[in-house]
Design a protein around this motif. Structure first.
Motif, mmCIF file in Angstrom:
data_model
loop_
_atom_site.group_PDB
_atom_site.id
_atom_site.type_symbol
_atom_site.label_atom_id
_atom_site.label_comp_id
_atom_site.label_asym_id
_atom_site.label_seq_id
_atom_site.Cartn_x
_atom_site.Cartn_y
_atom_site.Cartn_z
ATOM 1 N N LEU A 31 0.902 -1.234 -0.114
ATOM 2 C CA LEU A 31 -0.077 0.043 -0.091
ATOM 3 C C LEU A 31 0.698 1.416 -0.165
ATOM 4 N N CYS A 32 1.913 1.019 0.594
ATOM 5 C CA CYS A 32 2.899 2.357 0.705
ATOM 6 C C CYS A 32 3.422 2.837 -0.603
ATOM 7 N N ALA A 33 3.995 1.472 -1.217
ATOM 8 C CA ALA A 33 4.463 1.530 -2.625
ATOM 9 C C ALA A 33 3.691 1.966 -3.663
ATOM 10 N N ALA A 34 2.145 1.573 -3.636
ATOM 11 C CA ALA A 34 1.328 2.058 -4.459
ATOM 12 C C ALA A 34 0.878 3.483 -4.202
ATOM 13 N N ALA A 35 0.840 4.042 -3.082
ATOM 14 C CA ALA A 35 0.504 5.342 -2.684
ATOM 15 C C ALA A 35 1.645 6.549 -3.174
ATOM 16 N N THR A 36 3.150 5.821 -3.019
ATOM 17 C CA THR A 36 4.214 6.582 -3.560
ATOM 18 C C THR A 36 4.294 6.556 -5.157
ATOM 19 N N VAL A 37 3.946 5.613 -5.632
ATOM 20 C CA VAL A 37 3.709 5.636 -7.348
ATOM 21 C C VAL A 37 2.700 6.680 -7.664
ATOM 22 N N ALA A 38 1.441 6.673 -7.024
ATOM 23 C CA ALA A 38 0.405 7.484 -7.484
ATOM 24 C C ALA A 38 0.766 8.952 -7.202
ATOM 25 N N PHE A 39 1.423 9.127 -6.057
ATOM 26 C CA PHE A 39 1.826 10.432 -5.834
ATOM 27 C C PHE A 39 2.667 10.961 -6.787
ATOM 28 N N ALA A 40 3.834 10.350 -7.027
ATOM 29 C CA ALA A 40 4.891 10.755 -8.191
ATOM 30 C C ALA A 40 4.137 10.866 -9.479
ATOM 31 N N TYR A 41 3.235 9.904 -9.831
ATOM 32 C CA TYR A 41 2.540 10.180 -11.109
ATOM 33 C C TYR A 41 1.777 11.546 -11.086
ATOM 34 N N TYR A 42 0.955 11.945 -9.985
ATOM 35 C CA TYR A 42 0.073 12.906 -10.181
ATOM 36 C C TYR A 42 0.997 14.110 -9.821
ATOM 37 N N THR A 43 2.321 14.024 -9.017
ATOM 38 C CA THR A 43 3.065 15.278 -9.282
ATOM 39 C C THR A 43 3.609 15.693 -10.511
ATOM 40 N N VAL A 44 4.090 14.546 -11.430
ATOM 41 C CA VAL A 44 4.728 14.755 -12.634
ATOM 42 C C VAL A 44 3.391 15.491 -13.551
ATOM 43 N N TRP A 45 2.226 14.787 -13.508
ATOM 44 C CA TRP A 45 1.284 15.088 -14.337
ATOM 45 C C TRP A 45 0.746 16.657 -14.122
ATOM 46 N N ALA A 46 0.683 16.999 -12.811
ATOM 47 C CA ALA A 46 0.205 18.189 -12.571
ATOM 48 C C ALA A 46 1.063 19.342 -12.406
ATOM 49 N N LEU A 47 2.418 19.221 -12.146
ATOM 50 C CA LEU A 47 3.623 20.061 -12.020
ATOM 51 C C LEU A 47 4.534 20.257 -13.248
ATOM 52 N N VAL A 48 4.679 19.122 -13.726
ATOM 53 C CA VAL A 48 5.615 18.912 -14.888
ATOM 54 C C VAL A 48 5.219 19.185 -16.127
ATOM 55 N N THR A 49 3.993 18.514 -16.528
ATOM 56 C CA THR A 49 3.486 18.400 -17.848
ATOM 57 C C THR A 49 3.214 19.944 -18.289
ATOM 58 N N PRO A 50 2.938 20.613 -17.507
ATOM 59 C CA PRO A 50 2.709 21.918 -18.322
ATOM 60 C C PRO A 50 3.812 22.724 -18.646
ATOM 61 N N PHE A 51 4.923 22.479 -18.571
ATOM 62 C CA PHE A 51 6.147 22.876 -18.978
ATOM 63 C C PHE A 51 6.673 22.246 -20.271
ATOM 64 N N ILE A 52 5.952 21.205 -20.784
ATOM 65 C CA ILE A 52 6.461 20.216 -21.779
ATOM 66 C C ILE A 52 5.758 20.605 -22.944
ATOM 67 N N ASP A 53 6.560 20.661 -24.215
ATOM 68 C CA ASP A 53 5.981 21.225 -25.323
ATOM 69 C C ASP A 53 4.708 20.474 -25.898
ATOM 70 N N ALA A 54 3.930 20.937 -26.456
ATOM 71 C CA ALA A 54 2.355 20.460 -26.854
ATOM 72 C C ALA A 54 2.683 19.071 -27.514
ATOM 73 N N GLY A 55 3.608 18.945 -28.760
ATOM 74 C CA GLY A 55 3.614 17.663 -29.376
ATOM 75 C C GLY A 55 4.460 16.717 -28.764
ATOM 76 N N HIS A 56 5.043 16.726 -27.499
ATOM 77 C CA HIS A 56 5.812 15.773 -26.997
ATOM 78 C C HIS A 56 5.111 14.423 -27.105
ATOM 79 N N PRO A 57 5.856 13.147 -27.292
ATOM 80 C CA PRO A 57 5.421 11.986 -26.971
ATOM 81 C C PRO A 57 5.037 11.707 -25.480
ATOM 82 N N VAL A 58 5.705 12.453 -24.406
ATOM 83 C CA VAL A 58 5.410 11.878 -23.052
ATOM 84 C C VAL A 58 4.195 12.454 -22.579
ATOM 85 N N LEU A 59 3.364 13.322 -23.313
ATOM 86 C CA LEU A 59 2.288 13.876 -22.818
ATOM 87 C C LEU A 59 1.126 12.673 -23.340
ATOM 88 N N GLU A 60 1.570 11.899 -24.033
ATOM 89 C CA GLU A 60 0.453 10.684 -24.265
ATOM 90 C C GLU A 60 0.260 9.866 -23.064
#
Length: 105
Positions: A31-60
């Protein structure tokens, strides 16, 4: 007279207690590992993806950015609603069991 031991179901072996403890630890670790992965995914999604260019494949790998705000807001509203329903149910059951005790009159 000694008090009864709570949750006592009879004599248990030390090995059984160790197995139960290790099982609980394993579940806690998962459960702790799952919560850590979910938190890291959400953090990248909410805080990092706005700074990535629109056509970048990571945004998929991520949903639309607007859901990064809507999802926590909806979950927070659902949590508040569940707490309100729980408190209302507890107060209604208490009122039915104990009756109104008005001290105004």
């Amino acid at each position: 007279r000694p008090l009864p031991r709570p949750y006592s179901t009879g004599p248990r072996s030390v090995a059984a207690l160790v197995r139960a403890s290790m099982n609980d630890r394993s579940i806690g670790l998962i459960l702790c590992a799952a919560a850590t992965v979910a938190f890291a995914y959400y953090t990248v999604w909410a805080l990092v993806t706005p700074f990535i260019d629109a056509g970048h494949p990571v945004l998929e790998w991520f949903p639309d950015r607007r859901y990064a705000v809507l999802l926590p807001a909806a979950l927070g509203a659902l949590l508040v609603a569940c707490v309100c329903v729980f408190l209302g149910t507890v107060m209604a059951v208490h009122l039915v069991n104990h009756g109104p005790k008005s001290k105004i009159a």
